[in-house]
Every structure is written in C-alpha cells, then in structure tokens.
Design a protein around this motif. Sequence first.
Motif, PDB file in Angstrom:
ATOM      1  N   VAL A  37      56.658   8.611  72.098  1.00 29.44           N
ATOM      2  CA  VAL A  37      57.593   9.732  72.172  1.00 29.44           C
ATOM      3  C   VAL A  37      57.528  10.256  73.604  1.00 29.44           C
ATOM      4  CG1 VAL A  37      58.123  12.066  71.348  1.00 29.44           C
ATOM      5  CG2 VAL A  37      57.253  10.334  69.743  1.00 29.44           C
ATOM      6  N   TRP A  47      62.093  10.587  70.520  1.00 31.50           N
ATOM      7  CA  TRP A  47      61.440   9.408  69.971  1.00 31.50           C
ATOM      8  C   TRP A  47      61.907   8.183  70.746  1.00 31.50           C
ATOM      9  CZ3 TRP A  47      63.368   5.007  67.598  1.00 31.50           C
ATOM     10  CH2 TRP A  47      62.420   4.197  66.957  1.00 31.50           C
ATOM     11  N   VAL A  50      58.658   2.371  67.995  1.00 29.62           N
ATOM     12  CA  VAL A  50      57.616   2.279  66.979  1.00 29.62           C
ATOM     13  C   VAL A  50      57.240   0.818  66.781  1.00 29.62           C
ATOM     14  CG1 VAL A  50      59.266   2.178  65.066  1.00 29.62           C
ATOM     15  CG2 VAL A  50      56.939   3.030  64.653  1.00 29.62           C
ATOM     16  N   TYR A  59      60.948  -1.136  66.647  1.00 29.69           N
ATOM     17  CA  TYR A  59      62.248  -0.496  66.694  1.00 29.69           C
ATOM     18  C   TYR A  59      62.309   0.380  67.938  1.00 29.69           C
ATOM     19  CZ  TYR A  59      62.439  -2.020  61.859  1.00 29.69           C
ATOM     20  OH  TYR A  59      62.420  -2.777  60.712  1.00 29.69           O
ATOM     21  N   TYR A  60      63.557   0.605  68.427  1.00 30.03           N
ATOM     22  CA  TYR A  60      63.739   1.345  69.670  1.00 30.03           C
ATOM     23  C   TYR A  60      64.884   2.333  69.561  1.00 30.03           C
ATOM     24  CZ  TYR A  60      60.959  -2.520  71.527  1.00 30.03           C
ATOM     25  OH  TYR A  60      59.965  -3.445  71.753  1.00 30.03           O
ATOM     26  N   ALA A  61      64.769   3.408  70.303  1.00 28.69           N
ATOM     27  CA  ALA A  61      65.900   4.306  70.479  1.00 28.69           C
ATOM     28  C   ALA A  61      66.962   3.582  71.302  1.00 28.69           C
ATOM     29  CB  ALA A  61      65.445   5.573  71.194  1.00 28.69           C
ATOM     30  N   ASP A  62      68.220   3.933  71.070  1.00 30.68           N
ATOM     31  CA  ASP A  62      69.310   3.295  71.805  1.00 30.68           C
ATOM     32  C   ASP A  62      69.158   3.484  73.315  1.00 30.68           C
ATOM     33  OD1 ASP A  62      71.997   3.978  69.404  1.00 30.68           O
ATOM     34  OD2 ASP A  62      70.517   2.366  69.515  1.00 30.68           O
ATOM     35  N   ILE A 104      56.313   0.778  58.238  1.00 35.64           N
ATOM     36  CA  ILE A 104      57.330   1.696  58.746  1.00 35.64           C
ATOM     37  C   ILE A 104      58.226   2.059  57.564  1.00 35.64           C
ATOM     38  CG2 ILE A 104      59.195   2.047  60.395  1.00 35.64           C
ATOM     39  CD1 ILE A 104      57.869  -0.115  62.150  1.00 35.64           C
TER      40      ILE A 104
ATOM     41  N   GLY B  96      66.343   2.293  59.222  1.00 34.45           N
ATOM     42  CA  GLY B  96      66.232   1.193  60.178  1.00 34.45           C
ATOM     43  C   GLY B  96      65.128   1.371  61.181  1.00 34.45           C
ATOM     44  N   GLY B  97      64.075   2.102  60.787  1.00 37.37           N
ATOM     45  CA  GLY B  97      62.939   2.292  61.677  1.00 37.37           C
ATOM     46  C   GLY B  97      63.124   3.364  62.722  1.00 37.37           C
ATOM     47  N   ILE B  98      64.275   4.010  62.726  1.00 39.04           N
ATOM     48  CA  ILE B  98      64.647   4.957  63.777  1.00 39.04           C
ATOM     49  C   ILE B  98      64.346   6.398  63.364  1.00 39.04           C
ATOM     50  CG2 ILE B  98      66.498   5.791  65.267  1.00 39.04           C
ATOM     51  CD1 ILE B  98      65.703   2.849  65.702  1.00 39.04           C
ATOM     52  N   SER B  99      63.719   7.128  64.259  1.00 40.10           N
ATOM     53  CA  SER B  99      63.503   8.561  64.075  1.00 40.10           C
ATOM     54  C   SER B  99      64.257   9.309  65.167  1.00 40.10           C
ATOM     55  CB  SER B  99      62.011   8.906  64.180  1.00 40.10           C
ATOM     56  OG  SER B  99      61.267   8.280  63.172  1.00 40.10           O
ATOM     57  N   PHE B 101      64.420  13.300  66.928  1.00 44.48           N
ATOM     58  CA  PHE B 101      63.965  14.678  67.028  1.00 44.48           C
ATOM     59  C   PHE B 101      65.144  15.622  67.203  1.00 44.48           C
ATOM     60  CE2 PHE B 101      59.371  14.891  67.373  1.00 44.48           C
ATOM     61  CZ  PHE B 101      59.001  13.583  67.661  1.00 44.48           C
TER      62      PHE B 101
END
Lengths: 124, 110
Positions: A37, A47, A50, A59-62, A104, B96-99, B101
């Motif tokens: 994070v 975030w 993970v 997994y990834y943030a865009d 997850i 889909g594993g996404i968080s 905030f």
Amino acid sequence: EVQLLESGGGLVQPGGSLRLSCAASGFTFSSYTMTWVRQAPGKGLEWVSVISGSGSATYYADSVKGRFTISRDNSMNTLYLQMNSLGVEDTAVYYCAKYPTSGIRREDNWFDPWGQGTLVTVSS
Amino acid sequence: QTVVTQEPSFSVSPGGTVTLTCGLSSGSVSTSYYPSWYQQTPGQAPRTLIYNINIRSSGVPDRFSGSILGNKAALTITGAQADDESDYYCVLYMGGGISVFGGGTKLTVL
C-alpha cells in the motif's frame, strides 16, 4: 511479535526502476498473503498489489499494472516490489502489510500489521 | 471506475459520538465488500481498527464500532477522546483480488 521492515526506497529519476523489500519476522511467512500500500505526500492510502502465500496469485491496481511486479521469497521471509518506468506520480511512502490468511478471499481482506514504510521519491 | 467515498473531514466534541461513512460513487456498499477501517496519525503507519464489517482488531477500544448503515459502511466512535484525532480510512474488496481505499476522513476532536 510480528514485524515488517521495508527497505529499498530512495531517489530515482523518472523512467527509472527500484526494488523494494519487506523483511518479515515473528510468523510463518509462507502461510500469509502480503500486500503493498502506498501513500503520496499529504495524500491518502492507495492499495497497490497483493500476493498469495505461495506466490501463485498476484493482483495489481490499474495505476501500476504492467509496471510493478510483486514477488516473494518464502525461504528468505521477504516480500518484494519491483517498480519500473517510474513517474513522479509514484512518489510515496510504500508500506507492506500482512493478510490474516494465505489466500486472497474477500472475507480475509484486511491488513495487519503494517510496516513503517519506505519513501520513494521520483524526481529529476 | 468506481470510487470509494469518505467525508474529507469531520469534527466531534470530546465525549461525543461521530459516524464516519464509506460509500461508492456508483452503487451501494454491502456486506460482500467486507469493509475494514484504519486509523493513521501523522508520520505513523496505519493501525487496524475494524475488519469484516464490525470486528474490532486486537486492543481496539470498544468505543469504536463498525456497521453497514443504509448503502454505506460506517465507523462509529462513541465517547470520542482527544487521541482519536486522526485520519481514518476504509477499504473495500472490489473482487478479482482488488482492494480500494477511500480518500480518508480527517477527524478533529474539539
């Protein structure tokens, strides 16, 4: 006592790369999902990524997909974040944190504890 | 892209009760988002307060409680104290594993 210690932050030029590490102790590292994070200066938490306990799921943030790679070495109790093609928008304190389980799943989606963070500054 | 919304700031008197909320720019927060809440003071790492909607993390005083109120997740502080003055963040599991905030709420106790 569970401890997470991030390292590897520093000053990097735009377009550069950096690898962050998170050294874990006080628990069976391979049994827990881990996450990164970040927090830009004066901004909120974001975030980033993970990885499951085995490392088989990531997994990834865009905002970082295709540029950042999360990985782990369970023999070394260490989590990594490889950051490539860095931009000024990636300037932030990067925290690693532990999930409550090795998978997850939505019901396990909380982070505790957190490390103290490492600062990444992207600037020319 | 769905945005997780929080009040940017809130104020509460010492001893008072305040409810901070965590919503979605599109749609409602349900239990399936499994909201969790974190407290952060300047220069410090976040601290877990609430997970799985309403379970208090170890050592968290019972004046903190979590719930779903209407179409939002909520964090209620009952009997606010001076050291509750902090930033508060919610996080939602989006699938889909996404968080994601929320933007955080700066709570002032005065």
